[in-house]
Design an enzyme around this catalytic site. Sequence first.
Site, short mmCIF file in Angstrom:
data_model
loop_
_atom_site.label_atom_id
_atom_site.label_comp_id
_atom_site.label_asym_id
_atom_site.label_seq_id
_atom_site.Cartn_x
_atom_site.Cartn_y
_atom_site.Cartn_z
N ALA A 18 0.75 -1.27 0.11
CA ALA A 18 0.10 -0.12 -0.05
C ALA A 18 0.93 1.32 -0.09
CB ALA A 18 -0.99 -0.02 1.28
N ARG A 47 -4.45 -1.02 13.37
CA ARG A 47 -4.49 -1.40 14.58
C ARG A 47 -3.71 -0.59 15.77
NH1 ARG A 47 -5.49 -7.07 12.55
NH2 ARG A 47 -7.56 -7.50 12.65
N LEU A 92 -4.16 -6.77 3.52
CA LEU A 92 -3.84 -7.39 4.92
C LEU A 92 -3.25 -8.79 4.54
CD1 LEU A 92 -7.29 -6.79 6.44
CD2 LEU A 92 -5.08 -5.87 7.36
N LYS A 111 -4.23 -9.61 -3.90
CA LYS A 111 -4.35 -10.89 -4.47
C LYS A 111 -3.51 -11.84 -3.35
CE LYS A 111 -0.32 -10.89 -5.30
NZ LYS A 111 0.78 -11.33 -4.57
#
Length: 328
Positions: free
Chosen positions: A13, A35, A72, A95
């Site tokens: 990202a 988080r 993630l 993916k």
Amino acid sequence: MFRWGVLSTAKIARDHLLPAMLDSENGTVAAIASRDIDKARALATRFGAEHAFGSYDELLASKDVDGVYIPLPTSQHVEWTLKAADAGKHVLCEKPIALDAKDIAPLIEARDRNHVLVCEAFMVFYHPQWSKVRELIAEGAIGRLRHVQGAFAYHNVDPANMRNQLSLGGGALPDIGVYPSVVTRFVSGKEPVRIQATIERDEKFGTDIYSSIKADFGDFDLSFYCSTQMALRQFIVLHGEKGFIEVHAPFNAGDYEHHRVELHNQKHDQATVFRFPGTRQYRLEVETFARAAQGGKDAVFALENSVSNQKMIDAIFRAAEHDGWEYV
């Protein structure tokens, strides 16, 4: 402008998708969730996002986000894609979107139930070099396609890296083995019938670190290998009766090597070179996704395509358990 939210501060990202969103003509980075709220705030500041959230659920509840990108760990893709779709968000998930083809069915149901767009993030699908290869094959530039040969390999032995953690969905096939299958299926318009494969696993990690695959597509074969513990290399060659096509940077075009496709004639004494300067496949990916999410007719990598591709990966794992052919 399509308002993007990103679940996590993952490297892909930071390095690829967020810069692409920022540079896109139809999107903006609206929110980052982590988080660790400090990490979310730092990345939000870096990319000009108005919102930073300390949980993924908070981002999904935001009315200032139209769609989310999910980078993630692989083992969490299905869970958070479902949650995002049920929150009414469009979803572009890294993916592989799942580790078993059957796990994609609930995602299709969630997509249709919530009237949102859900796609697996195969950036190669949007690079014009692959459209050119498909066009060359369709028009008979190399005659009958007989064999596709390829490789994708890098070297990573970091135990902390998710690619080396079986519980997170690590391994060479989930991470990079999916690419030769995607592009071969795309340019040929064909699906594999049966597969032979061998797989080597790391004694400590338990992940697949080397695979050698032969896939029978009916009227041509695909052979490729992939590895997470070999020297960096990637290539694809499509060999026909009248010539062959070499794709020199098939997957990480621009980062790995220049965007270059070479068409060679039968005698190998003439070559036509196709170049794609300035192409940014991640930007094309997010722009196309945003247009489609907002009602455009642009072609995207649909979940039905994801099912077909994952069926091939599933068959590779099954084939490695025995000698001979495994039917897809």
